[in-house]
Design a protein around this motif. Structure first.
Motif, PDB file in Angstrom:
ATOM      1  N   ALA B   8      57.609  26.406  47.143  1.00 36.98           N
ATOM      2  CA  ALA B   8      57.487  24.952  47.298  1.00 36.98           C
ATOM      3  C   ALA B   8      57.674  24.563  48.757  1.00 36.98           C
ATOM      4  CB  ALA B   8      58.507  24.245  46.416  1.00 36.98           C
ATOM      5  N   VAL B  11      54.230  25.578  50.417  1.00 36.71           N
ATOM      6  CA  VAL B  11      52.948  24.947  50.072  1.00 36.71           C
ATOM      7  C   VAL B  11      52.976  23.414  50.165  1.00 36.71           C
ATOM      8  CG1 VAL B  11      52.060  26.836  48.677  1.00 36.71           C
ATOM      9  CG2 VAL B  11      53.390  25.029  47.574  1.00 36.71           C
ATOM     10  N   ILE B  12      54.141  22.787  49.955  1.00 37.56           N
ATOM     11  CA  ILE B  12      54.145  21.313  50.026  1.00 37.56           C
ATOM     12  C   ILE B  12      53.835  20.823  51.447  1.00 37.56           C
ATOM     13  CG2 ILE B  12      55.580  19.241  49.790  1.00 37.56           C
ATOM     14  CD1 ILE B  12      56.730  20.377  47.293  1.00 37.56           C
ATOM     15  N   MET B  14      52.159  22.432  53.730  1.00 40.71           N
ATOM     16  CA  MET B  14      50.758  22.764  53.987  1.00 40.71           C
ATOM     17  C   MET B  14      49.836  21.767  53.300  1.00 40.71           C
ATOM     18  SD  MET B  14      50.702  25.397  55.908  1.00 40.71           S
ATOM     19  CE  MET B  14      49.483  26.665  55.820  1.00 40.71           C
ATOM     20  N   GLY B  15      50.184  21.410  52.063  1.00 44.97           N
ATOM     21  CA  GLY B  15      49.398  20.436  51.318  1.00 44.97           C
ATOM     22  C   GLY B  15      49.391  19.087  52.007  1.00 44.97           C
ATOM     23  N   LEU B  16      50.559  18.686  52.517  1.00 47.00           N
ATOM     24  CA  LEU B  16      50.651  17.409  53.237  1.00 47.00           C
ATOM     25  C   LEU B  16      49.760  17.417  54.468  1.00 47.00           C
ATOM     26  CD1 LEU B  16      54.407  16.354  53.080  1.00 47.00           C
ATOM     27  CD2 LEU B  16      52.418  15.006  52.399  1.00 47.00           C
ATOM     28  N   ILE B  17      49.776  18.544  55.203  1.00 47.66           N
ATOM     29  CA  ILE B  17      48.941  18.629  56.411  1.00 47.66           C
ATOM     30  C   ILE B  17      47.472  18.490  56.040  1.00 47.66           C
ATOM     31  CG2 ILE B  17      48.145  20.168  58.256  1.00 47.66           C
ATOM     32  CD1 ILE B  17      50.963  21.404  58.237  1.00 47.66           C
ATOM     33  N   ILE B  18      47.051  19.259  55.024  1.00 47.77           N
ATOM     34  CA  ILE B  18      45.622  19.263  54.685  1.00 47.77           C
ATOM     35  C   ILE B  18      45.207  17.910  54.110  1.00 47.77           C
ATOM     36  CG2 ILE B  18      45.506  20.123  52.294  1.00 47.77           C
ATOM     37  CD1 ILE B  18      43.546  21.539  55.228  1.00 47.77           C
ATOM     38  N   ALA B  19      46.157  17.196  53.464  1.00 44.66           N
ATOM     39  CA  ALA B  19      45.826  15.862  52.946  1.00 44.66           C
ATOM     40  C   ALA B  19      45.702  14.859  54.080  1.00 44.66           C
ATOM     41  CB  ALA B  19      46.888  15.408  51.949  1.00 44.66           C
ATOM     42  N   VAL B  21      44.886  15.500  57.458  1.00 38.33           N
ATOM     43  CA  VAL B  21      43.838  15.680  58.474  1.00 38.33           C
ATOM     44  C   VAL B  21      42.476  15.303  57.906  1.00 38.33           C
ATOM     45  CG1 VAL B  21      45.057  17.499  59.709  1.00 38.33           C
ATOM     46  CG2 VAL B  21      43.473  18.108  57.886  1.00 38.33           C
TER      47      VAL B  21
END
Lengths: 196, 207
Positions: B8, B11-12, B14-19, B21
């Protein structure tokens, strides 16, 4: 190896050879994770062992993040990535048949060959059933041709259907996956089984 | 720490970054500098005015002339059947279907060859096929097709045939002059072949 083969950067034979290597790797990992045991696989449905769910969802979100970051850095052209076409009716019916077979037989097609390769009798029986199913489908194709091809939606992505960007959808899916892991581990404590 | 917590923690963010950009929609370039240089050196992009005139006269359906000059210049004069895509609007979405296709032969032209070559280079770099440049541009077109110079009487038959063809083509396309001798008119240069993109094969996957 989709984009490489389609753009003829590698030959068809090299593509098949790479598929062979990747397939062996995939089978090896499945076996090492204990997925050659039907009891472990069936455990997902009874809640006593949810490793399968956790492994596959971890793989999915890792691959998803990898693809999105590769795309962000310009390392991969997402337009060249193959998206499975969706036939809605057959996806639902097929999913139900597959799920039922999963619970009854304790294997999915990939793991049954994994089990068979280390000599599990139930896996061999499962493969027999698999071929009977393939045979019936092929013989009776005319009967369910209409249903098989019904409700063709092209190759939509869930993010497009929901009107979200790929990144936002990925983030939501990560949250959902982690939530599912939490529920899964709660279930493992709730429905423990000493030996399987 | 539990593996789930570790996962967690990774990935959380990383998920925030990809959401957060913006999505990368740029396409990687499909030609290396060396490949482009070699195409420029072999002058594969050029189509001679004779070939173009021949195609216009024969109403070749695969021909598509694209005027890359400004709209003002296009309205003042354009070749028959030409459409106008000013080079400033070249990357506009509405023209993608016209420029990236494998059916027609697009021929860019401008007054000289500079602007047309710019358009060709940009489309080539995007990986589009079947775009060409009118050799010499409109200036040479007028010299060669609309006002051909009669060759010296000592010239070869070939020169005369070329002259006759140009003269009659020019006449058909609205220039002056009358055909004086009827010689073989097979002088239109070979035109480039329209390349079809290889059919994309389907890949498949499963559990």
């Amino acid at each position: 190896m989709g984009p490489l083969a389609i753009n003829e950067l590698i030959s068809e034979n090299t593509n098949l050879f790479l598929a062979f290597i990747i397939g062996i790797g995939f089978g090896f990992i499945l076996e090492q994770s204990g997925f050659s045991s039907s009891r472990k696989l069936a455990g997902v449905f009874y809640g006593y062992d949810t490793v399968v769910l956790k492994v596959f969802f971890t793989a999915a979100i890792t691959a998803m993040l990898g693809l999105l970051f590769f795309s962000l850095f310009g390392w991969i052209d997402m337009d060249l990535v193959y998206v499975n076409p969706t036939y809605l009716t057959s996806a639902i019916v097929g999913g139900m048949i597959m799920g039922a077979g999963f619970i009854i037989g304790g294997y999915c097609p990939g793991t049954s060959f994994c089990g068979a390769s280390i000599g599990k009798i139930d896996a061999l029986v499962f493969i027999g059933g698999l071929f009977i199913g393939v045979f019936i489908f092929g013989i009776g194709y005319d009967l369910w041709d209409g249903m098989y091809m019904a409700k063709f939606l092209g190759s939509p992505k869930v993010s497009e259907t929901l009107g979200l960007t790929d990144g936002v959808f990925a983030f939501l899916l990560i949250i959902v996956a982690l939530g599912m892991f939490w529920v899964a581990e709660w279930a493992e404590k709730k429905f423990p089984r000493a030996e399987y | 720490m539990k593996p789930r917590t570790l996962l967690a923690l990774f990935v959380i963010p990383m998920g925030l970054i990809i959401a957060a950009v913006p999505q990368n929609t740029t396409k990687p370039y499909k030609l290396t500098a060396e490949e482009l240089l070699s195409e420029v050196n072999t002058r594969t992009q050029y189509v001679t005015p004779d070939a173009v005139a021949d195609m216009i006269v024969k109403k070749d359906p695969s021909l598509r002339l694209i005027d890359v000059r400004s709209q003002d210049e296009y309205e003042k004069y354009s070749l028959p059947g030409a459409i106008n895509i000013p080079v400033t609007d070249l990357l506009s979405d509405q023209y993608t279907d016209i420029l990236d296709q494998d059916v027609k032969m697009n021929i860019f032209y401008s007054n000289g060859t500079l602007t047309a070559n710019e358009a060709w280079m940009i489309t080539r770099q995007l990986g589009y096929n079947n775009n060409f440049v009118l050799e010499g541009g409109l200036n040479y077109w007028f010299d060669a097709i609309m006002n051909p110079q009669k060759p010296a009487s000592t010239s070869s038959d070939e020169e005369f045939a070329k002259y006759d063809f140009r003269k009659s083509a020019g006449q058909a396309l609205g220039g002056g002059g009358v055909v004086q001798s009827a010689q073989d008119q097979n002088t239109a240069s070979a035109k480039p072949v329209v390349k079809s993109a290889p059919k994309k094969k389907k890949a498949a996957g499963g559990c």
